[in-house]
Enzyme design. Sequence first.
Site, short mmCIF file in Angstrom:
data_model
loop_
_atom_site.label_atom_id
_atom_site.label_comp_id
_atom_site.label_asym_id
_atom_site.label_seq_id
_atom_site.Cartn_x
_atom_site.Cartn_y
_atom_site.Cartn_z
N HIS A 125 -44.70 -30.86 -22.42
CA HIS A 125 -45.95 -31.44 -21.91
C HIS A 125 -46.30 -32.75 -22.60
O HIS A 125 -47.12 -33.52 -22.10
CB HIS A 125 -47.11 -30.43 -22.01
CG HIS A 125 -47.65 -30.21 -23.38
ND1 HIS A 125 -47.31 -29.13 -24.16
CD2 HIS A 125 -48.53 -30.91 -24.12
CE1 HIS A 125 -47.95 -29.18 -25.31
NE2 HIS A 125 -48.71 -30.27 -25.31
N ASP A 137 -41.61 -25.04 -22.69
CA ASP A 137 -42.39 -26.21 -23.10
C ASP A 137 -41.69 -26.98 -24.23
O ASP A 137 -42.32 -27.39 -25.19
CB ASP A 137 -43.80 -25.81 -23.53
CG ASP A 137 -44.74 -27.01 -23.64
OD1 ASP A 137 -44.48 -28.02 -22.97
OD2 ASP A 137 -45.71 -26.94 -24.43
N SER A 146 -49.16 -31.20 -30.93
CA SER A 146 -48.12 -30.60 -30.08
C SER A 146 -46.76 -31.23 -30.36
O SER A 146 -46.62 -32.45 -30.34
CB SER A 146 -48.48 -30.80 -28.60
OG SER A 146 -49.64 -30.09 -28.26
#
Length: 395
Positions: free
Chosen positions: A127, A157, A241
Amino acid sequence: MGYYNTPEPKKKQKGYFASSFTGLIAGALLVGVVPGFTDTDAAVQQNTNSAVEASSSVQNVSPVVTTDVTEIVEKNSDAVVGVTNLQTAAQSPFAPAAQTESQEAGTGSGVIYKKEGDSAFIVTNNHVVEGAQDVRVTLADGTQLDAEVLGTDVWTDLAVLKVDADAIKAVAEFGDSSVLKAGEPVVAIGNPLGLQFSGSVTTGVISGTERAVPIDINKDGTIDWESEVLQTDAAINPGNSGGALINSHGQVIGINSMKIAQDAVEGMGLAIPINTAIPIIEDLETKGAVERPSMGVTIMDLEEVPAEYRQGQLNLPEDVEGGIVVQSVLPGSGASEAGLQPYDVIVEMNGQEVNTVLDLRHYLYTEAEVGDTLAVKVLRNGKAMNLDIELTDSL
């Protein structure tokens, strides 16, 4: 992470006594300034003043403090990078389409895990780079590098990038996430809220292992996958992230991925276990995608089919409540070769009951491999049939 500096009682006592004694001397000096000093009194006053002057010349000392955390950070900080997602946008709604420029669409973090020849490889989140026309990597010293996206995987992911290795100074070491225990200390390194906070360090513990978090991949309100993650109370914020979750040995044991952000929730960060990530990383680096087994069908949950169609078009008994409806079969696929047809309802795979698409997908992606043959039980017009389906590569 459980590292606290507790003041030492004895040092506090000493400091308190010293300040009280200094106050006492100052009081004595004020009281003692009266006529009739003797030579002895003058000498005492001179010695006292000298002591006060000497004390005022004391210099601050800043010792170098080294802890487990600082050593972990020193070992890994250069291996954690910033990742910027650049997307093309028109300069003006009235400008020609050709007059475009890449603009920052988002930032995240990444971990340098390998340096080979002229290239270095970085793992981050899917993402973070999703939809990017270009990706830029920013090293700990501020050096910026153009990155090539080698592959992405929406289910886990994860994404892998490649950059020129000339400026790379450090490579992270992977640990073993299977041996983690709740309460074990961890350190998170990343870039929360963007590159202005690059290299931020937070500490905490492993709050839980093997957590299953439901994921809606296509944002249609239906759960498509359950991601197995590590739970930590180390602060994970937007921009973290793709960063590193590190154990007390300085090894990366997780790739920070998300946090549960609700008003009533505090300190619930999530990371992809490194043991889960490694085979995905290897596939993305070498093949550009993850090799997963496929039946060659499009499917939907039986519970999404209105009751009148279950008894009518599908001709199912009333007591059948769970299963997976085959919508279409890909020509030449294993399902096609085995004779699977649209409107068949899959209820078992290798003797295991499957009630939802999530059940089937979880079985295929975790229990089966390309080339395996599955014994599949289906209901066709209400009658049970057994088919053997060879799984093919989904790439």
